[in-house]
Structure formats: structure tokens, C-alpha cells
Design an enzyme around this catalytic site. Structure first.
Site, PDB file in Angstrom:
ATOM      1  N   ASP A   1      -4.399   0.403   6.672  1.00  0.00           N
ATOM      2  CA  ASP A   1      -2.868   0.381   6.349  1.00  0.00           C
ATOM      3  C   ASP A   1      -1.923   0.454   7.570  1.00  0.00           C
ATOM      4  OD1 ASP A   1      -3.057   0.053   3.519  1.00  0.00           O
ATOM      5  OD2 ASP A   1      -2.809   2.395   3.196  1.00  0.00           O
TER       6      ASP A   1
ATOM      7  N   ASP B   1      -7.933  -2.268  -5.099  1.00  0.00           N
ATOM      8  CA  ASP B   1      -7.565  -1.063  -4.258  1.00  0.00           C
ATOM      9  C   ASP B   1      -8.173   0.292  -4.847  1.00  0.00           C
ATOM     10  OD1 ASP B   1      -6.395   0.332  -2.431  1.00  0.00           O
ATOM     11  OD2 ASP B   1      -4.295  -0.091  -2.892  1.00  0.00           O
TER      12      ASP B   1
ATOM     13  N   ASP C   1       0.945  -3.737  -5.537  1.00  0.00           N
ATOM     14  CA  ASP C   1       1.309  -2.652  -6.656  1.00  0.00           C
ATOM     15  C   ASP C   1       2.840  -2.641  -7.203  1.00  0.00           C
ATOM     16  OD1 ASP C   1       1.234  -0.164  -7.772  1.00  0.00           O
ATOM     17  OD2 ASP C   1       0.874   0.926  -6.188  1.00  0.00           O
TER      18      ASP C   1
ATOM     19  N   ASP D   1     -51.286  -6.011  20.534  1.00  0.00           N
ATOM     20  CA  ASP D   1     -50.146  -5.533  21.433  1.00  0.00           C
ATOM     21  C   ASP D   1     -50.047  -3.961  20.948  1.00  0.00           C
ATOM     22  OD1 ASP D   1     -50.057  -7.126  23.496  1.00  0.00           O
ATOM     23  OD2 ASP D   1     -48.521  -8.125  22.435  1.00  0.00           O
TER      24      ASP D   1
ATOM     25  N   ARG E   1      -2.305  11.481  -4.651  1.00  0.00           N
ATOM     26  CA  ARG E   1      -1.271  10.399  -4.857  1.00  0.00           C
ATOM     27  C   ARG E   1      -0.774  10.353  -6.350  1.00  0.00           C
ATOM     28  NH1 ARG E   1      -1.181   4.048  -4.076  1.00  0.00           N
ATOM     29  NH2 ARG E   1       0.797   3.851  -2.974  1.00  0.00           N
TER      30      ARG E   1
HETATM   31  C1  DGJ Z   1      -2.954   1.109  -0.367  1.00  0.00           C
HETATM   32  C2  DGJ Z   1      -3.075  -0.261   0.244  1.00  0.00           C
HETATM   33  O1  DGJ Z   1      -3.971  -0.060   1.339  1.00  0.00           O
HETATM   34  C3  DGJ Z   1      -1.885  -0.878   0.716  1.00  0.00           C
HETATM   35  O2  DGJ Z   1      -1.928  -2.109   1.109  1.00  0.00           O
HETATM   36  C4  DGJ Z   1      -1.181  -1.179  -0.766  1.00  0.00           C
HETATM   37  O3  DGJ Z   1      -1.868  -2.039  -1.686  1.00  0.00           O
HETATM   38  C5  DGJ Z   1      -0.925   0.260  -1.623  1.00  0.00           C
HETATM   39  N1  DGJ Z   1      -2.185   1.027  -1.607  1.00  0.00           N
HETATM   40  C6  DGJ Z   1      -0.497   0.018  -2.873  1.00  0.00           C
HETATM   41  O4  DGJ Z   1      -0.403   1.134  -3.623  1.00  0.00           O
END
Ligand code: DGJ
Length: 700
Positions: free
Chosen positions: A525, A455, A344, A45, A420
Site C-alpha cells: 500500500d 483483498d 472498494d 562422488d 478495521r
Molecule cells: C487494501 C488494499 O491494499 C488497497 O489497495 C485497497 O484495495 C484497500 N484495501 C481497499 O479497502
């Protein structure tokens, strides 16, 4: 046999249940792509496209699809491979060399190409998953010569879409707090590049694509789709050439990329998994979901149902203490929570995001007796215990950074940009990997920790590696990801009972690469239950519901009913993130009922087939249905949005049921056949904005 070589036509045919993927040798001994689409009945084919006659400004590769185009000769479209040889030659010719087919559990084809001048070998690997209707591809590039070779672009694959149509690209784009939004655009001549240059997968774009002819719906229409297994810089290029060849090339991003191959060394690209269906975007998603559930997710926990978790982040932020967490745990257990996760703030000198990352010892002021009393209390309450970590990062204000300032990626005598208040450790370095593995191993060895939330809260900057072996400093982009994978693989091997959640400020690291090493993902988040519907819809295009963690919270949800928030979060793996001390008795009772309901239906949500019945982008209500493999049980989530009309409810046609089976619908008196439920639908009365219902359907 699902992979065969046809000697007479010199073609390789990979068949899955419903698709064929075909390539062959053309008259120039080039490996040419021939076909990818619906399964065709005969091996005769397939037709090989010829360039015909062309003008001096044209090149054959604008019309002929090479299976793995290397940059050399006249090629002006996106190549898969570009190299510089030691003698400064930058021309690469890939001629066919040989092939092998192994027919084990999953049949695999390897086709070897070779540069006749320099001994560079390229092995193209294909696995055909017959039942799942997907094909896995990756490439191994081997330097068999006697001098080093610099790879400057080494893609996993190019997917060639048949014919000469107007095509539409669907992809997932977004940002922090707004990941995986569905985007569509018509492809015209030129390139549309989806990519990450951030070092990680990114909240902004996701390495998944779908291509259709502009008319495919959820239920019907040809859709070609693919997802890349890579959690670092990636690139997917959708290209239309001047002669309307349509291709999607993808792999590790070639931006700032060089990878040196010494004689005898090789480079393996990430896997690129692709599939085709005639049954629209819904089936494309379900095929990818099945592949993830049955093949990709770590096998230790793939068959288990994900637990209902509580996470401390939105309730207590960095202010976690033994006393307060025990109080929260006691409340959470009463609701039916199965896994209590401290986020955290539990370690080092961590009272905000300005200090402590890197110092992974338990903070004595917050937990004077270590973590053990909290873990024991959780276990007594019948819950497992989980812990948040961010292993790849360091705050300059930490003992680790004071001791090892050279462990972060940086360029000498240049600023180190903080985000951060943190810097990125160079996971390409073995000493860094050993440190990370060591502290995680100790934590898991010495505590009954059954879950880790991993994370990663900032992208790369100044990706320098001053002590890298000569000429290898740009490999940091790749070696970082390989380092991350090595740590995760080792952890999974030595602590197989521990489940891992991937997170990068929400959904910044969700892809098939990380999902082959972690069990679930933090989706975003943004925990607003309404905005989540858009994020979750996009997520469901590429990834299965079981991996999609969704919490019920109070933040950003000032007016949304608690049941609405639950219903939105119950469409994946359910978590609770609210401060339970702030909930009234009535809210706690609602939560208890909802969690029990979730436990009753989660096997359908997590292991069933997902049907997007109504999109929040298009309609006044979102509706998603899940159906078990035996078609005996189903559940439909319906959530109204803020769009009119919200008082009258047009019928909602269901999907995926057995047409001849009689079903009982919760809240409805009569039993109806699957055919009727799918043809006529059901009416779900919604009395206003932000109302929601869950309808359970059971075969009688
Ligand atoms: C970013 C994450 O997405 C949150 O859920 C949380 O764990 C914070 N960091 C903590 O610093």
C-alpha cells in the site's frame, strides 16, 4: 535421466543442470541427507557423514542430517514430524520402506518411510526441474493404522546445507507499508525462526530464504535458497547445531497446530521449492523467477503480458459512483490504460470501512443501473473491466453477519476482536465456501468482468471453530487456507479468462502458494516511488517482476517527478492510481508517453531476466536491468536516490548480455559489444536527487 538410484551405495541422486541433491541409507537404515550443491561428475562422488564416537550428552542427529527427521529417540534439533498416537505414545521412528521413480515431463522420486510400530507412512516427494535448477519437495503422511494419530508438527522439508562454515541468512521482513525489506544475519548456534502466526502469509515476513557463506554477491558465490508454497501460518527455521550442521526446516507453522488423521486419512504438506547456484543472489532470484514464469503461475495467463491497469482506490476511496467512475475511465482510456479496476466501495451499504463487507450486491445509490453501464463504457473505450472484492471478511454491520454470526471464526462466550471493523469468515466451513464461491460465480457469470482484485485486510484473531468435528478445531489454520485454495481453483477452472490479483493490505499474501492460483500481486500500500525501490528490490529476491504490481500515484509523493514515479512503477506490472482529474494537461501527456513506452518494453520487464545492478540500500542510485531470453533486447532503469554523490556518476556495469553481440544504446552514439558494456559499463548522468532514466539496448 536426472533422478537415479545407485544400488551399490544405496543413494538417490537428483541432478539438475547445475546442481545435485543426494540422499542415501546409512547403516541404521535411516534415510540420511548426503549432499546439496554444485553438480558433481560421478555417482561415486558422494560421502556419507558418520557420527563417530560421542559422549552421553550428545546425539548423532546434531551432526548427521536426517532427510526427514521425526521426533523420537534422541533428537534435540528441529524435527520435521511430531505426532501423538492414540495410545499416548509420542515417539516416532521412520525407517526406510521403498522408493519409486517416475520419469515423465518432470522426473519424480517418492521415498516411503514407515513407523514399524504404528503403521504411520511418510511419502517424501521430490521433483527435479532440470532446466530450472530447482527441486520441489513435499510430504504426504498417511495413517495406515487402525487408530487416529494427531500430527503436532508436519513440515514440508528440511534443507541441509553442506559443511562446517559460518553461514549467513538472507530473508525478507517488514510491515504494512514496508514489506519485503532485505535483511541479513550471520547464523550462529541456535535457531533463527521466520514465521507467520497471523493466518495469512503476512506483510511482516515472507516464506523465502537464502543462505550463503557471507561473501556471495549479486554475481558470484554459493547461494542455497527456497520458497514455501503456503498462504497461511508458516514457519522457516534456520538452525546451527552444536556440531555445526546447518539446516533450514520449513512448512506449516506448528504453533497451535494439531491435525488429526483418522485411519486411512492423509495430510499433504505444502510444496517447498529449493535451489542452489554458484552465481550469487542474482542467479538465485532468476532461477526462482523462471520457475514461477514457466511452472508456477496459472498456465491460462502465464504467457500473456500483464495489462496496464487503472485502480480507483487512491483517487476516490469508498466514494465510487457510476458517473464518476465513467469520467475516470474516459480519462484513463485516453492515456492508454487497458484495464479499469473499481476498488472498494461498490457494494452493500459501504460508504466507509465500517459496514457492508459480506453483502456482495451492487449498491443501488452509487450504481442505479447496476455495474453494466460502467462495464459497457469501459469496453467501448477499449478497456477491460476489473472489480475489487474482499470475500473472506464481514463487517458486523452487514446483513450477512446479522444472518450468520456463527460464520466467523470465534470462541464461544469470548470477545470477537475487530480490526478495521471487520471479522474473519471461517473458510474451513463448507457453507461459507459455498457462499463465497456463489457470489463470485454470479458476479462473473452476469458481467463482463475480466479481473478480480482479491483483498484480505486483517489477520486472524480468536481462531475458534465451535462446530468443528471433535478434536479438529485447531485444523482451522490449515483448513482455512485449503478452503481459500479450493475457491480460487474452482473460480480459475470455471472462469479461466478472469485474471486474479492477490492483495492483503498490500503485500500481505505473496507466496508461491497463492501465486500458483493468482496472476499478479499488489506489492504494497506504500506507493511512494522512492520507498518502493526498497520494497521492490526485496520482492525481486523471491518473486518475478511480472507479478509485482506497482501504481503511479500522488499520495506520499509530493515532490517526486512524475517520470520518476513512472520509472519506479514500470519495473513491474504498471498501474495508475492517481485521480486523473487532478493531473494537468502536461502530466496527462507525460503519462501517455510513459504508458506507451511501458508497452514497448514490458515484454522485456515481464518475461526477461532481471539483474540488480545497484541496490538502493547500498548506493546513491538504484539500477535494475532486464534482458530478453534471446539476449537481443535489454532495458536498464536507473533512479537516483537522496544520497550523495549525486552529481558525478561512476560507470554502471551491465549484465546478462551476449559478449560478442554489438548493441545500440538509446541516447548514446556508438554501438558497443556486450562484453564492453559488461566490462566497462555505461555512464548515466544524473543531475540531482530523485532523477531517473530508462535506457533501451537493442542488438544491431
Ligand atoms: C487494501 C488494499 O491494499 C488497497 O489497495 C485497497 O484495495 C484497500 N484495501 C481497499 O479497502
Amino acid at each position: 535421466m536426472s533422478i537415479e538410484y545407485v544400488e551399490s551405495t544405496r543413494m538417490w541422486i537428483l541432478n539438475t543442470k547445475k546442481t545435485s541433491y543426494v540422499m542415501g541409507l546409512n547403516q541404521l537404515q535411516q534415510l540420511q541427507h548426503i549432499y546439496w550443491g554444485a553438480r558433481l561428475p560421478y555417482s561415486s562422488d558422494y560421502m556419507i557423514t558418520e557420527a563417530g564416537s560421542f559422549g552421553s550428552q550428545e546425539c548423532t542427529t546434531d551432526i548427521i542430517n536426517l532427510e526427514y527427521p521425526a521426533w523420537g529417540g534422541m533428537i534435540y534439533s528441529e524435527p520435521c514430524l511430531k505426532v501423538t498416537f492414540a495410545d499416548k505414545v509420542r515417539d516416532l521412528v521412520l525407517a526406510y520402506d521403498s522408493y519409486a521413480i517416475t520419469n515423465q515431463d518432470i522426473p519424480e522420486l517418492t521415498i516411503r518411510l514407515r513407523d514399524p510400530y504404528n503403521g504411520l507412512v511418510v511419502d517424501l516427494h521430490y521433483k527435479a526441474f532440470e532446466e530450472l535448477d530447482v527441486v520441489e519437495r513435499y510430504v504426504e503422511i498417511i495413517n495406515t493404522g487402525s487408530d487416529p494419530v494427531d500430527l503436532e508438527q508436519a513440515q514440508s522439508a528440511v534443507w541441509s546445507i553442506p559443511g562446517n562454515h559460518e553461514y549467513r541468512l538472507t530473508h525478507l521482513a517488514g510491515k504494512w507499508l514496508g514489506e519485503t525489506q532485505v535483511k541479513q544475519s550471520v547464523l550462529t548456534e541456535g535457531k533463527k525462526v521466520l514465521e507467520s502466526r497471523r493466518g495469512t502469509t503476512s506483510n511482516h515476513a515472507n516464506p523465502w530464504f537464502a543462505i550463503d557463506r557471507g561473501q556471495a554477491s549479486e554475481y558470484a558465490g554459493d547461494v542455497w535458497f527456497g520458497a514455501l508454497s503456503w498462504s497461511g501460518n508458516w514457519k522457516i527455521t534456520a538452525e546451527v547445531t552444536p556440531f555445526y550442521a546447518v539446516r533450514v526446516t520449513g512448512g506449516v507453522n506448528d504453533f497451535d497446530f494439531t491435525y488429526q488423521l483418522q485411519p486411512g486419512e492423509s495430510f499433504s504438506t505444502p510444496v517447498f521449492t529449493g535451489g542452489f547456484t554458484t552465481d550469487g543472489f542474482g542467479q538465485a532470484s532468476r532461477n526462482m523467477h523462471r520457475y514461477q514464469l514457466e511452472r508456477l503461475l496459472p498456465r491460462e495467463h502465464a504467457g500473456e503480458l500483464r495489462k496496464v491497469l487503472y485502480n480507483s482506490w487512491e483517487a476516490t476511496l469508498f466514494n465510487v459512483t457510476e458517473k464518476d467512475q465513467i469520467k475516470l475511465a474516459e480519462k484513463a482510456a485516453l492515456l492508454g490504460v487497458e484495464l479499469f479496476v473499481v476498488d472498494d466501495g461498490w457494494f452493500g451499504q459501504r460508504s466507509n470501512d465500517e459496514a457492508g463487507l459480506g453483502d456482495w450486491y451492487v449498491n443501488k445509490e452509487k450504481f442505479p443501473h447496476g455495474l453494466q453501464p460502467l462495464i459497457s463504457r469501459c469496453n467501448e473505450l477499449g478497456m477491460e473491466f476489473g472489480l475489487w472484492v474482499e470475500p473472506e471478511m464481514v463487517n458486523p454491520d452487514s446483513d450477512l453477519y446479522r444472518q450468520h454470526p456463527d460464520w466467523v471464526m470465534h470462541f464461544p462466550n469470548r470477545p470477537r476482536t475487530e480490526s478495521r471493523t471487520q471479522l474473519v469468515l471461517n473458510l474451513g466451513r463448507e457453507d461459507v465456501r459455498e457462499y463465497i464461491y456463489g457470489f463470485l460465480h454470479d458476479l462473473l457469470q452476469n458481467h463482463n468482468i475480466r479481473f478480480i482484485k482479491w483483498d484480505m485486510n486483517r489477520p486472524f484473531s480468536e481462531p475458534g471453530w465451535p462446530n468443528a468435528p471433535t478434536g479438529r478445531d485447531k485444523e482451522i489454520w490449515v483448513r482455512y487456507v485449503e478452503g481459500l485454495y479450493l475457491i480460487l481453483d474452482r473460480l480459475k477452472a470455471e472462469h479461466s479468462s478472469v485474471e486474479i490479483e492477490t492483495c492483503a493490505s498490500g503485500g500481505g499474501r505473496v507466496d508461491n502458494g497463492i501465486l500458483s492460483r493468482t496472476d499478479q500481486a499488489w506489492t504494497s500500500d506504500n506507493t511512494n516511488a522512492y520507498e518502493r525501490l526498497f520494497i521492490q528490490e526485496g520482492y525481486s529476491y523471491a518473486y518475478c517482476a511480472k507479478t509485482m504490481v506497482a501504481w503511479v500515484t500522488d499520495s506520499g509523493n509530493p515532490t517526486l517527478p512524475l517520470t520518476y514515479r513512472f520509472h519506479s512503477a514500470m519495473m513491474g506490472t504498471l498501474g495508475i492510481g492517481s485521480n486523473l482529474h487532478h493531473w494537468s494537461d502536461e502530466q496527462l501527456a507525460t503519462a501517455t508517453t510513459m504508458i506507451q513506452l511501458y508497452k514497448d518494453i514490458r515484454h522485456i520487464v515481464q518475461h526477461g531476466s532481471l539483474y540488480r545492478l545497484s541496490s538502493p540500500r547500498k548506493k546513491h542510485q538504484t539500477a535494475v536491468q532486464y534482458v530478453t531470453a534471446d539476449l537481443k533486447e535489454s532495458v536498464v532503469f536507473v533512479l537516483s536516490t537522496n544520497q550523495a554523490p549525486f552529481l558525478m556518476s561512476p560507470p554502471l556495469q551491465l549484465s546478462g548480455l551476449d559478449p560478442n553481440q554489438l548493441y545500440q544504446l538509446e541516447g548514446f552514439d556508438v554501438c558497443r559489444s556486450g562484453k564492453s558494456l559488461m566490462a566497462q559499463g555505461i555512464q548515466v548522468a544524473m543531475n540531482g536527487f530523485f532523477q531517473s532514466k530508462i535506457i533501451r539496448i537493442i542488438a544491431v
